[in-house]
Design an enzyme around this catalytic site. Structure first.
Site, PDB file in Angstrom:
ATOM      1  CB  CYS A 379      -0.992  -0.043   1.154  1.00  0.00           C
ATOM      2  SG  CYS A 379      -2.462   0.920   0.769  1.00  0.00           S
ATOM      3  CG  HIS A 505      -3.508  -3.521   3.228  1.00  0.00           C
ATOM      4  ND1 HIS A 505      -2.463  -3.057   4.001  1.00  0.00           N
ATOM      5  CD2 HIS A 505      -4.169  -2.426   2.795  1.00  0.00           C
ATOM      6  CE1 HIS A 505      -2.492  -1.748   4.032  1.00  0.00           C
ATOM      7  NE2 HIS A 505      -3.511  -1.320   3.309  1.00  0.00           N
ATOM      8  CD  GLU A 507      -1.206  -6.174   5.354  1.00  0.00           C
ATOM      9  OE1 GLU A 507      -0.925  -6.453   4.166  1.00  0.00           O
ATOM     10  OE2 GLU A 507      -1.333  -5.013   5.763  1.00  0.00           O
TER      11      GLU A 507
END
Ligand code: GLN
Length: 537
Positions: A379, A505, A507
């Site tokens: 990001c 993102h 994650e």
């Protein structure tokens, strides 16, 4: 009709209620039940989207674009749940719904009160979320005794009364502190906390006792007697090295067995083998690799919760322990990139907002690019990687994002509304899952092993397509793009062992049994750098 498990916490905060709820979900799923986990937070913010990561930790983004509590990250990592807006409610959101109804006249002139109007709203969001599950786990945030949590506790008390105790269980997480001076574990705080619950009409069925040491039988008997629970229902929740061990400890203590017994559900066979083997590999890594995270919220690790877990998980996938070095971006500004980053095998610049530390992060990107250190930008990290490339390689000295310089002559990133020419997007964020098409033969496509993926977003600024061609020509490939060709999602430096930035993102989508492909490949490249490179272990 789903059965309910309500998880509350007492004595002090931060005992790990989220991990406890997630572990219960993991165990029940391993016995073949369809589980849903919901978090009810007693604070007044409508969602944690506007809260500082320093105060509240990471904002976890769901597929449908809800900005939620970080505990939802644990739920997703410990179970197969794919959370939605309905998995997290705050007191603020509940009150907002009640007030909107009141303004619409839905209450037909009645006096709107905490009981029954607010509590009914809470009960209805709990029941709604439970609809598609066999067992609905509901975690109540905060600590019993807080003023804010009272309406939530009242609502779950009523649900148990309505559903019957075989259909709704109360599990209370408390602390059994160890007093070093007298070498003793103490049960009094637990007794007081249960008393507090009893005073509002809730008798816990199971106690999870967080302690540094195993609780022996005689102490369990004492806790059981004073707290009016069965001895088998006093469960030791011992401190563990890795959170992923929790479900295994809980099952050793018989937690899943007694939950199913109390809920009158069949004791289906347990399949935890894959989880066990993950934990085994986590505990016995063959080697290690050091990853530097260059950010600005690093003093509070919870700010990057999913990021940290994604790296740990990818370490297991590569048979190595990931040692994370948390680096304050401003430290690089003060000391210089080489001084701070020299012994690091892979560099990650994560998401973030605001100007502080930007130049330090940019210096980290440059160091990684020039010294061929594997780099992963997420990001904001992807935005800075592109800006750094534009400044250093394209020679656009004033390249920037309009987030940091509104009047820059080279706005490589600008607001969504500038890209779409649509005023309605205003200052809004692009939130939640969007599709991304991957270029054939790119690092991204190789990692994912497919040419189309869905990933979660949370940002306001976008790659300005005016710079696409120039970037491509000079070595920064655009390898991920939205299907309508408007949004740049992934960039890669071609002449580099591993340099990738993504606007989304990843994650949030990494799970122990399904490590995220980009993290997995980044850790792999970093490990290769350690083995082949000159960097010291
Ligand atoms: N601040 C940047 C934006 O709003 C990046 C956000 C992020 O990293 N999540 O676009």
């Amino acid at each position: 009709m789903a059965k309910f498990i309500f998880v509350t916490g007492g004595v002090v905060s931060s005992l790990g209620k989220g991990i406890a709820a997630a572990s219960i979900g993991c165990l029940l799923e391993s016995r073949g039940f369809k589980v849903s986990i919901q978090k009810l937070d007693p604070y007044i913010n409508v969602d944690p989207g506007t809260m500082s990561p320093f105060q509240h930790g990471e904002v976890f983004v769901t597929e449908d674009g809800a900005e939620t509590d970080l505990d939802l990250g644990h739920y997703e990592r410990f179970t197969s749940q794919e959370s939605t807006k309905g998995n997290n409610f705050t007191a603020g959101r509940i009150y907002l719904q009640v007030i909107e109804k009141e303004r619409r006249g839905d209450y037909l002139g009645g006096t709107v009160q905490v009981i029954p109007h607010v509590t009914n709203e809470i009960k209805s969001v709990i029941r709604e979320q439970a609809k598609n599950a066999d067992i609905a786990i509901v975690e109540i945030g905060g600590t019993v005794g807080d003023i804010e949590s009272l309406p939530f506790l009242e609502a779950i008390r009523q649900i148990q009364l309505e559903e019957g105790s075989v259909n709704a269980l109360f599990i209370h997480l408390t602390l059994i502190p160890y007093i070093r001076a007298s070498h003793e574990l103490k049960t009094k705080p637990t007794q007081h906390s249960v008393k507090e619950l009893l005073s509002i009409g809730i008798q816990p069925d199971i106690l999870l006792c967080r302690t540094e040491y195993q609780i022996q039988r005689d102490m369990k008997a004492k806790i059981a007697l004073f707290c009016n629970v069965k001895e088998e229902a006093v469960i030791t929740a011992r401190d563990v090295e890795h959170v992923y061990e929790c479900p295994l400890y809980f099952s050793e203590e018989g937690l899943d067995y007694i939950i199913l017994k109390y809920l009158g559900l069949p004791l289906q066979e347990r399949h935890l083998e894959r989880w066990e083997s993950f934990v085994e590999r986590l505990k016995h890594p063959e080697d290690s690799v050091t990853i530097g995270i260059v950010g600005k919220y690093i003093k509070y690790e919870d700010s990057y919760k999913s990021l940290k877990e994604a790296l740990v998980i990818s370490g297991v996938a590569n048979n190595c322990a990931v040692e994370i070095k948390w680096i304050e971006a401003e430290e690089i500004e003060k000391q210089g990139a080489r001084e701070v980053l020299e012994n690091i095998h892979g560099i990650l610049v994560p998401g973030g907002f605001g100007e502080r530390g930007i130049e330090g992060k940019m210096a980290a990107v440059r160091y990684a690019r020039e010294n061929k250190v594997p780099f992963f930008g997420i990001c904001l990290g992807m935005q800075l990687a592109t800006i750094e490339f534009a400044r250093s390689v394209l020679g656009l000295k004033d390249a920037n994002s309009t987030e940091f310089d509104r009047n820059t002559g080279n706005p490589v990133f600008y607001k969504l509304r500038d890209l779409l020419g649509d005023e309605t997007y205003g200052g809004n964020m692009r939130l939640g899952k969007f599709e991304c098409l991957l270029r054939k033969g790119s690092r991204a496509e190789n990692a994912y092993g497919t040419n189309s993926v869905g990933e979660r977003h949370r940002h306001r600024y976008e790659f300005n397509p005016a710079y696409k061609d120039l970037c491509e020509q000079k070595g920064l490939s655009i390898t991920g793009i939205s299907p309508d060709n408007k949004f740049v999602e992934i960039v890669e430096v071609r002449e580099h062992p591993w340099f990738l930035g993504c606007q989304f993102h990843p994650e949030f989508k990494s799970r122990p049994l399904y490590p995220h492909p980009l993290f997995r490949e980044f850790v792999k490249a970093s490990y290769k750098n350690r083995i082949e490179g000159k960097t010291e272990k």
